[in-house]
Design an enzyme around this catalytic site. Structure first.
Site, PDB file in Angstrom:
ATOM      1  N   CYS A  36       6.255  -6.958  -0.139  1.00 53.58           N
ATOM      2  CA  CYS A  36       5.451  -8.039  -1.266  1.00 53.58           C
ATOM      3  C   CYS A  36       6.120  -8.534  -2.362  1.00 53.58           C
ATOM      4  O   CYS A  36       6.131  -9.752  -1.954  1.00 53.58           O
ATOM      5  CB  CYS A  36       4.226  -6.991  -1.608  1.00 53.58           C
ATOM      6  SG  CYS A  36       3.160  -6.501  -0.992  1.00 53.58           S
ATOM      7  N   ASP A  47       5.927  -7.736  -4.699  1.00 52.82           N
ATOM      8  CA  ASP A  47       5.606  -7.068  -5.713  1.00 52.82           C
ATOM      9  C   ASP A  47       5.202  -6.250  -6.884  1.00 52.82           C
ATOM     10  O   ASP A  47       6.596  -5.178  -6.491  1.00 52.82           O
ATOM     11  CB  ASP A  47       3.985  -6.893  -5.834  1.00 52.82           C
ATOM     12  CG  ASP A  47       3.413  -7.969  -4.891  1.00 52.82           C
ATOM     13  OD1 ASP A  47       3.248  -8.736  -4.744  1.00 52.82           O
ATOM     14  OD2 ASP A  47       1.996  -7.592  -4.126  1.00 52.82           O
ATOM     15  N   CYS A  80       0.978 -11.272  -6.716  1.00 54.96           N
ATOM     16  CA  CYS A  80      -0.408 -12.740  -6.434  1.00 54.96           C
ATOM     17  C   CYS A  80      -1.129 -12.812  -7.179  1.00 54.96           C
ATOM     18  O   CYS A  80      -1.627 -11.313  -8.084  1.00 54.96           O
ATOM     19  CB  CYS A  80      -0.373 -13.014  -4.324  1.00 54.96           C
ATOM     20  SG  CYS A  80      -1.115 -10.933  -4.806  1.00 54.96           S
ATOM     21  N   CYS A  85      -3.372  -5.818  -1.349  1.00 55.66           N
ATOM     22  CA  CYS A  85      -2.988  -5.872  -2.390  1.00 55.66           C
ATOM     23  C   CYS A  85      -3.054  -4.576  -3.436  1.00 55.66           C
ATOM     24  O   CYS A  85      -2.402  -4.698  -4.675  1.00 55.66           O
ATOM     25  CB  CYS A  85      -3.299  -7.057  -2.831  1.00 55.66           C
ATOM     26  SG  CYS A  85      -2.200  -8.501  -1.871  1.00 55.66           S
TER      27      CYS A  85
END
Lengths: 321, 392
Positions: free
Chosen positions: A54, A56, A81, A131
């Protein structure tokens, strides 16, 4: 594919108002310093966690009271995100006031549910369920730092689908109990594979240890082997003593029927068995949520009968006491 | 300022003049141009004018064909599958060449042909994000290569590829060249007398024409197997009643776009550069590709510490339309293939943001966008950065 799939660009339409709100106005974003923790006499934990696929990354801060092990404050920083930021915000909020042991039990599903506007409408579209997984992983990381143990200590079972948190044993059980033959059926029954789809087969968004295609193939093979064994037992059913028959019925009830009923808070007990005109009459009594449940005389009743005839013997008739 | 549209590589507004020019062909001159009566034939002069404008717009020879299609995707499918059908009919096993930075309208067609057994070579890009002509030279096998499909200007980066050289290389080797001209036409001069390509595809809605109409240029002497069989429209090369209003709109839109090419190269470029300078004044920002090698309207930038979908979200809150190829913004969680192919250092797959202007973009809009971008960057870096300014 259907009417709702024909126009793209609908990603944000499926975010709940809470997700939007947390994205626009995060409540728990920030840092906690050693000084701030020291003033409260608390232990500061800083946990980093990142998901490569990701891109992330999240850093979770905990201020833990060493006496009670209660997390008295929590903040975070997040590169990710919108849904990753909103999930991190709710994660920090859910941690506050819990002991470290309680916090470890928070899952990505708890986080997603906390972001829902109404109980039945998901907070994010399916592919974005993923997520919130990172938010959950970072809690385990923080707890492992606090307790100075490995993160794997907190994972008591093998999770195949992280988005829906479905374990390997659940998937195998469901395939066997319901005689599932396709990935789509597994997804319908368990929600595994319904979200980011990484766990369905290799080559998806994220690399996984187990894939549904392999689990399905292996479990189907197991079912075939078991069928052969059952075939032999079934041949002998008519020749068994009543006690042997009773034991076999009990075994099937325990393995194949009780897990389904327990999931809904119900149960069933075999009260008696009689042999009448070549039939085997089984008398059952419902317990818990099943007693008085409308389905106990329709759907559930059917399932019990079908399962026993299929897995024990065709001669079985089920009677409710 | 309510909203600012900086996503003109996705689509553009229809020039009001174009819309006006299309209007009579819905309720007044609605005849089928294949009919022999006056309802049909009265449309012909307007269609001829549209063709003249299309031929002039790309400087095609009258002996060449420009087939009217429904979109550039149709044009690309027609060319690529045509060469595949050819090989099936002739019993040959073709090899085809394309690149790793193609639009899905080309790359997905090749991925489909790969499943059918076609050998496809995927050319990489160099450090500047350009498909190196030497890579093409190396990949071509004059005996086997049936088609080369390459993108003229890339939709994500705006980088302009050396298509003249591709043309020469393909011509030397007797190999057919198909160019995806979607992002070039209307932004930079396109002259098919100078570029030795056999096929060129384009789409009206990228140059202020309507959606749902495009063109396929086919050089004289080069054949194509129709993708859509049926009536005898377009000299039998593309069946289906011609979308007269849209064809006429596309012709006019191209004429206006060509007329405005100088404006694109000067004023649009000035505003683009102004926006780019402002973006580059922010710490930890990288813009992909040098300005001179890009279409004058496009900026692809990487903002470290800011995930693309979150950035797009914040910009949208302020009314700014841009585009990110971030994996998190896609239905499939896959990042944009062009971003993956670009080995430029910046983590485009997560932090890339594209701003694309048009001749309708104003100075005030750019000023507003600069403020909005800066405040979004500040807020999101506040969420992602720790006190010592390290982005996690």
């Amino acid at each position: 594919m259907a009417k709702n799939d024909l126009i793209g660009g609908a990603l944000w339409e499926h975010y709940s108002d809470k997700v939007s709100d947390r994205m626009n106005n995060p409540r728990f974003m920030g840092e906690i310093t050693e000084e701030e923790a020291a003033i409260k006499g608390a232990k500061l934990i800083i946990a980093d966690y990142g998901a490569d696929s990701c891109g992330d990354a999240v850093r979770l801060y905990w201020m833990v009271d060493p006496e009670t092990e209660i997390i008295i404050d929590s903040k975070y920083k997040s590169f990710g995100c919108g849904t990753a930021i909103a999930s991190s915000d709710v994660t920090a909020e859910l941690c506050i006031g819990k002991t470290v042991d309680e916090a470890v039990k928070i899952t990505n599903i708890d986080v997603e549910k906390a972001l829902r506007d109404t109980p039945d409408t998901p907070a994010v579209p399916p592919q974005k369920m993923h997520c919130s997984v990172m938010a959950y992983d970072v809690i385990k990381k923080a707890a492992s730092l606090y307790k100075q143990v490995d993160m794997s200590v907190f994972e008591d079972e093998e999770i195949v689908c992280e988005c829906a948190r479905v374990s390997l044993s659940t998937i195998k059980d469901v395939i066997k109990l319901n005689d599932l033959k396709t990935i789509e059926e597994i997804t319908q029954y368990t929600k595994a594979g319904a979200f980011c789809k990484s766990c369905i087969k290799p080559g998806g968004h994220e690399e996984r240890k187990f894939y549904l295609v392999d689990i399905l193939r292996d479990t189907r093979a197991e079912i075939e082997r078991e069928k052969l064994n059952f075939g032999e037992e079934r041949k002998n059913f008519a020749e068994m003593t009543l006690i042997q028959k009773h034991k076999m019925v009990d075994k099937v009830v325990a393995e194949s029927i009780l897990p389904i009923l327990h999931a809904d808070g119900g149960s069933v007990e075999i009260v008696d068995m009689k042999e009448v005109d070549g039939y085997t009459d089984v008398y059952i009594s419902y317990k818990g949520a099943c007693a008085g449940c409308a389905a106990s005389r329709t759907g559930t009743y059917e399932v019990i009968g079908v399962t026993l005839r299929k897995k024990v013997d065709n001669s079985i008739r089920v009677n409710i006491l | 300022m309510e909203r600012v549209y900086l996503d003109n590589n996705a689509t553009t507004l229809v020039d009001p003049l174009v819309k006006e020019a299309m209007d009579p062909f819905f309720t007044k001159m609605y005849g089928n141009p294949n009919s022999l009566h006056s309802f049909g034939t009265e449309v012909h002069p307007y269609m001829k004018l549209a063709l003249d404008r299309l031929y002039d717009g790309i400087n095609a020879d009258d002996e060449d064909d420009i087939i009217i299609t429904s979109c550039a995707s149709e044009g690309n499918n027609t060319v690529i599958k045509s060469l595949y059908f050819d090989s099936v009919i002739n019993g040959k096993k073709p090899q085809m060449i394309t690149s790793l930075i193609e639009h899905p309208a080309v790359s997905e067609v090749y991925m489909f042909l790969e499943k059918l057994g076609v050998e496809v070579k995927w050319l990489p890009v160099n450090k500047e994000g350009i498909i190196d002509p030497d890579e093409l030279r190396k990949a071509i096998d004059p005996d086997k290569t049936a088609l080369v499909s390459l993108i003229w200007a890339n939709n994500e980066t705006g980088l302009i590829n050396p298509v003249k050289e591709y043309g020469e290389i393909c011509r030397e080797n007797g190999v057919k060249l198909h160019l995806d001209g979607v992002q070039a036409i209307g932004k930079i001069p396109v002259n098919m007398q100078e570029i030795q390509a056999d096929y060129l595809t384009f789409s009206a809605h990228k140059f202020h024409g309507p959606k749902g109409i495009g063109g396929l240029y086919i050089r004289k002497g080069v054949s194509v197997v129709p993708l859509i069989h049926g009536g005898e429209q377009m000299a039998g090369l593309r069946a289906g009643t011609i979308n007269t209003a849209y064809m006429i709109g596309m012709g006019y839109a191209l004429a206006l776009a060509v007329k405005n090419l100088d404006y694109e190269a000067t004023e649009v470029r000035r505003l683009r550069d102004k926006l780019e300078d402002a973006i580059l004044s922010i710490d930890d920002v990288e813009v992909i590709g040098s300005r001179d090698k890009r279409t004058p309207n496009t900026i692809l930038a990487s903002f470290r510490g800011i995930e693309g979908e979150a950035f797009l979200w914040d910009l949208n809150q302020k009314g700014i339309a841009a585009s990110t190829g971030s994996a998190c913004s896609s239905e499939s969680l896959e990042s944009n293939p062009t971003f993956k192919a670009m080995e430029i250092g910046a983590d485009l797959a997560h932090t890339g943001m594209r701003f694309s202007l048009s001749r309708y973009t104003t100075e005030e809009e750019i000023d507003y966008a600069v403020d909005a971008i800066k405040s979004a960057v500040e807020r999101l870096r506040g969420i992602s950065s720790t006190s010592n300014k390290e982005y996690i």
